[in-house]
Design an enzyme around this catalytic site. Structure first.
Site, PDB file in Angstrom:
ATOM      1  N   GLU A 209       6.605  12.652  -0.168  1.00 31.60           N
ATOM      2  CA  GLU A 209       5.666  13.419   0.647  1.00 31.60           C
ATOM      3  C   GLU A 209       4.354  12.643   0.619  1.00 31.60           C
ATOM      4  O   GLU A 209       3.911  12.203  -0.440  1.00 31.60           O
ATOM      5  CB  GLU A 209       5.463  14.812   0.061  1.00 31.60           C
ATOM      6  CG  GLU A 209       6.709  15.679   0.074  1.00 31.60           C
ATOM      7  CD  GLU A 209       6.983  16.277   1.443  1.00 31.60           C
ATOM      8  OE1 GLU A 209       6.113  16.160   2.333  1.00 31.60           O
ATOM      9  OE2 GLU A 209       8.069  16.859   1.623  1.00 31.60           O
TER      10      GLU A 209
ATOM     11  N   THR B 138       9.111  16.509  -4.742  1.00 28.54           N
ATOM     12  CA  THR B 138       9.643  15.243  -4.204  1.00 28.54           C
ATOM     13  C   THR B 138       9.146  14.037  -4.981  1.00 28.54           C
ATOM     14  O   THR B 138       9.942  13.197  -5.422  1.00 28.54           O
ATOM     15  CB  THR B 138       9.259  15.090  -2.723  1.00 28.54           C
ATOM     16  OG1 THR B 138       9.846  16.157  -1.978  1.00 28.54           O
ATOM     17  CG2 THR B 138       9.740  13.755  -2.168  1.00 28.54           C
TER      18      THR B 138
ATOM     19  N   THR C  55       0.977   3.883  -3.284  1.00 28.60           N
ATOM     20  CA  THR C  55      -0.221   3.913  -2.452  1.00 28.60           C
ATOM     21  C   THR C  55      -1.459   3.502  -3.240  1.00 28.60           C
ATOM     22  O   THR C  55      -1.497   3.653  -4.472  1.00 28.60           O
ATOM     23  CB  THR C  55      -0.431   5.340  -1.900  1.00 28.60           C
ATOM     24  OG1 THR C  55      -1.695   5.431  -1.243  1.00 28.60           O
ATOM     25  CG2 THR C  55      -0.416   6.371  -3.025  1.00 28.60           C
ATOM     26  N   ASP C  56      -2.483   3.047  -2.529  1.00 26.13           N
ATOM     27  CA  ASP C  56      -3.752   2.731  -3.187  1.00 26.13           C
ATOM     28  C   ASP C  56      -4.507   3.989  -3.598  1.00 26.13           C
ATOM     29  O   ASP C  56      -5.453   3.926  -4.390  1.00 26.13           O
ATOM     30  CB  ASP C  56      -4.634   1.865  -2.278  1.00 26.13           C
ATOM     31  CG  ASP C  56      -4.980   2.509  -0.938  1.00 26.13           C
ATOM     32  OD1 ASP C  56      -4.496   3.623  -0.650  1.00 26.13           O
ATOM     33  OD2 ASP C  56      -5.732   1.895  -0.168  1.00 26.13           O
ATOM     34  N   GLU C  57      -4.103   5.145  -3.082  1.00 27.19           N
ATOM     35  CA  GLU C  57      -4.830   6.377  -3.385  1.00 27.19           C
ATOM     36  C   GLU C  57      -4.732   6.784  -4.854  1.00 27.19           C
ATOM     37  O   GLU C  57      -5.531   7.600  -5.325  1.00 27.19           O
ATOM     38  CB  GLU C  57      -4.353   7.508  -2.469  1.00 27.19           C
ATOM     39  CG  GLU C  57      -4.658   7.241  -1.005  1.00 27.19           C
ATOM     40  CD  GLU C  57      -4.411   8.446  -0.115  1.00 27.19           C
ATOM     41  OE1 GLU C  57      -4.746   9.562  -0.527  1.00 27.19           O
ATOM     42  OE2 GLU C  57      -3.889   8.254   0.992  1.00 27.19           O
TER      43      GLU C  57
ATOM     44  N   TYR D 135      -1.554  15.006  -3.572  1.00 25.82           N
ATOM     45  CA  TYR D 135      -0.698  13.897  -3.143  1.00 25.82           C
ATOM     46  C   TYR D 135      -0.848  12.690  -4.052  1.00 25.82           C
ATOM     47  O   TYR D 135       0.141  12.178  -4.606  1.00 25.82           O
ATOM     48  CB  TYR D 135      -1.011  13.501  -1.701  1.00 25.82           C
ATOM     49  CG  TYR D 135      -0.522  12.115  -1.340  1.00 25.82           C
ATOM     50  CD1 TYR D 135       0.828  11.790  -1.448  1.00 25.82           C
ATOM     51  CD2 TYR D 135      -1.413  11.120  -0.923  1.00 25.82           C
ATOM     52  CE1 TYR D 135       1.281  10.516  -1.140  1.00 25.82           C
ATOM     53  CE2 TYR D 135      -0.966   9.853  -0.602  1.00 25.82           C
ATOM     54  CZ  TYR D 135       0.375   9.549  -0.721  1.00 25.82           C
ATOM     55  OH  TYR D 135       0.819   8.289  -0.433  1.00 25.82           O
TER      56      TYR D 135
ATOM     57  N   LYS E  31       1.843  10.891  -6.687  1.00 25.66           N
ATOM     58  CA  LYS E  31       2.258   9.486  -6.596  1.00 25.66           C
ATOM     59  C   LYS E  31       1.898   8.722  -7.871  1.00 25.66           C
ATOM     60  O   LYS E  31       2.654   7.860  -8.318  1.00 25.66           O
ATOM     61  CB  LYS E  31       1.620   8.813  -5.379  1.00 25.66           C
ATOM     62  CG  LYS E  31       2.235   9.228  -4.051  1.00 25.66           C
ATOM     63  CD  LYS E  31       3.719   8.855  -3.954  1.00 25.66           C
ATOM     64  CE  LYS E  31       3.918   7.345  -3.838  1.00 25.66           C
ATOM     65  NZ  LYS E  31       5.368   7.006  -3.669  1.00 25.66           N
TER      66      LYS E  31
ATOM     67  N   VAL F 219     -12.640  14.493  13.944  1.00 29.21           N
ATOM     68  CA  VAL F 219     -13.082  13.514  12.942  1.00 29.21           C
ATOM     69  C   VAL F 219     -13.670  14.283  11.764  1.00 29.21           C
ATOM     70  O   VAL F 219     -14.604  15.079  11.934  1.00 29.21           O
ATOM     71  CB  VAL F 219     -14.135  12.557  13.530  1.00 29.21           C
ATOM     72  CG1 VAL F 219     -14.664  11.612  12.455  1.00 29.21           C
ATOM     73  CG2 VAL F 219     -13.533  11.769  14.694  1.00 29.21           C
TER      74      VAL F 219
ATOM     75  N   HIS G  76     -12.501  14.839  -0.228  1.00 25.28           N
ATOM     76  CA  HIS G  76     -12.150  13.658   0.563  1.00 25.28           C
ATOM     77  C   HIS G  76     -12.681  12.383  -0.096  1.00 25.28           C
ATOM     78  O   HIS G  76     -13.885  12.213  -0.270  1.00 25.28           O
ATOM     79  CB  HIS G  76     -12.741  13.801   1.970  1.00 25.28           C
ATOM     80  CG  HIS G  76     -12.072  12.950   2.992  1.00 25.28           C
ATOM     81  ND1 HIS G  76     -12.306  13.092   4.340  1.00 25.28           N
ATOM     82  CD2 HIS G  76     -11.168  11.941   2.884  1.00 25.28           C
ATOM     83  CE1 HIS G  76     -11.579  12.221   5.018  1.00 25.28           C
ATOM     84  NE2 HIS G  76     -10.882  11.500   4.142  1.00 25.28           N
TER      85      HIS G  76
END
Length: 355
Positions: free
Chosen positions: A82, A98, A132-134, A158, A162, A214, A293
């Site tokens: 995900e 997941t 991921t880089d996150e 998320y 990961k 945005v 964010h």
């Protein structure tokens, strides 16, 4: 042959298509076909005996074990995940199931299979985990880009899920000796991208005459990587990567979100002008920012270039033009993925956010 998990999703499908365009080695493709998994992404492979599709979950230990025993793959490339931050904010448990539990069960099945192998087959086996880089968190404007040794500081459900999966993969190498490789990529874009992410959402909404939402001030910075470059990097890591190592994959293209939106608008003005001759920029609408964010991601991809000789072939200018041209030429695909469930998601995520 190889086993690819999540091979009907955006990056996974591009990988399978590119792999079979360059190799006759069979791909076993395991995908649960969640909202972002789409058999239509693989339509060009219909009737191709080199592609064997299996609908199923990486968390289904019995299924994964049976596939490993039946097909005896030499490598597994794990794309299954995900991957949407906004969805993880609304429904974090799906991401735990997941990305954490699913990865754990997959690793357990793979460990048992690998332990049964002998000699050169065992020595050459690889498990490549795509991340991921996150997982590294957020950077200040002047901070150096993420290297492979950067501390993990995930900030969303998320990225935390990961990060957990990355740690499990690392642990299975150090504890059990499982021959793993991990890649951490920057933001991907390109063909078959599900239109909930920034670039495809802007393209689809622009053409439909809808608002281009945005988040916040639009100054969030990401490094952008054309998906086919990502696929070539994964092939290179699988071919020559050192067992147990992590490789960051980036495009060397740091852009603010609002710059991305402006570029999409300018290219659409050129390639598919509005009937009233006005710019698509007029559809831009600023909305309330995503909770928590991250401000900036940037990937230092020098290790993979230095050690494996890989670097991206596309600049952002060439990649984004190819991407927009693909969406303009595949309006049927776009229409088919915009199901009632997709429309309900947009309503849930964006209602009440206009500033």
């Amino acid at each position: 042959m190889i086993l690819v998990t999540g091979g009907a999703g955006f990056i996974g499908a591009n990988f399978v298509l590119d792999w079979l365009a360059q190799s006759d080695e069979t791909v076993i493709n395991l995908d649960i076909l969640s909202y972002a998994g789409n058999r239509e992404n693989l339509a060009s492979l219909a009737g191709d005996e080199r592609h064997l599709f299996v609908q199923g979950d990486i968390g289904d230990s019995a299924l994964v074990t049976s596939l490993l025993i039946q097909y005896q793959p030499r490598a597994i490339i794990n794309f299954a995940a995900e991957s949407h931050v906004d969805r993880s904010i609304h429904s974090p448990e799906d991401f735990i199931q997941t990305n954490v539990v699913g990865t754990f069960r997959l690793l357990e099945a793979v460990r048992a299979y690998w332990s049964s192998l002998q000699g050169e087959v065992r020595q050459n086996f690889r498990f490549l985990h795509v991340s991921t880089d996150e997982v590294y968190g957020s950077l200040a404007k002047d901070d150096p880009a993420f290297s492979e040794t950067h501390r993990y500081e995930p900030n969303s459900p998320y990225s935390a899920s990961k990060a957990a999966s990355d740690h499990l993969v690392r642990a299975y190498h150090h504890t059990y000796g499982l021959p793993v490789l991990t890649t951490n990529c920057s933001n991907n874009y390109g063909p078959y991208h599900f239109p909930e992410k920034l670039i495809p959402l802007m393209i689809v909404n622009a053409l439909a005459g809808k608002h281009l939402p945005v988040y916040g001030d639009g100054q969030q910075i990401r490094d952008w990587l054309y998906v086919k470059d990502h696929c070539s990097a994964i092939r290179r890591v699988l071919e020559a990567g050192k067992v147990g190592e992590v490789y960051n994959i980036g495009g060397w293209n740091e852009k603010t979100n609002i710059d991305i939106v402006h570029t999409v608008c300018e290219l659409l003005d050129e390639l598919r002008a509005r009937v009233d001759s006005k710019s698509y920029r007029e559809q831009i609408t600023y909305v309330t920012d995503r909770p928590g964010h991250d401000r900036r991601y940037a990937v230092d991809a020098s290790k993979i270039e230095r050690e494996l000789g890989w670097k991206p072939a596309e600049t952002f200018d060439t990649g984004i033009r190819k991407t927009i041209q693909w969406y303009l030429g595949n309006q049927g695909w776009v229409a088919n993925v915009q199901s009632g469930a997709y429309r309900e998601w947009l309503k849930r995520n964006y209602t009440g956010r206009v500033v």
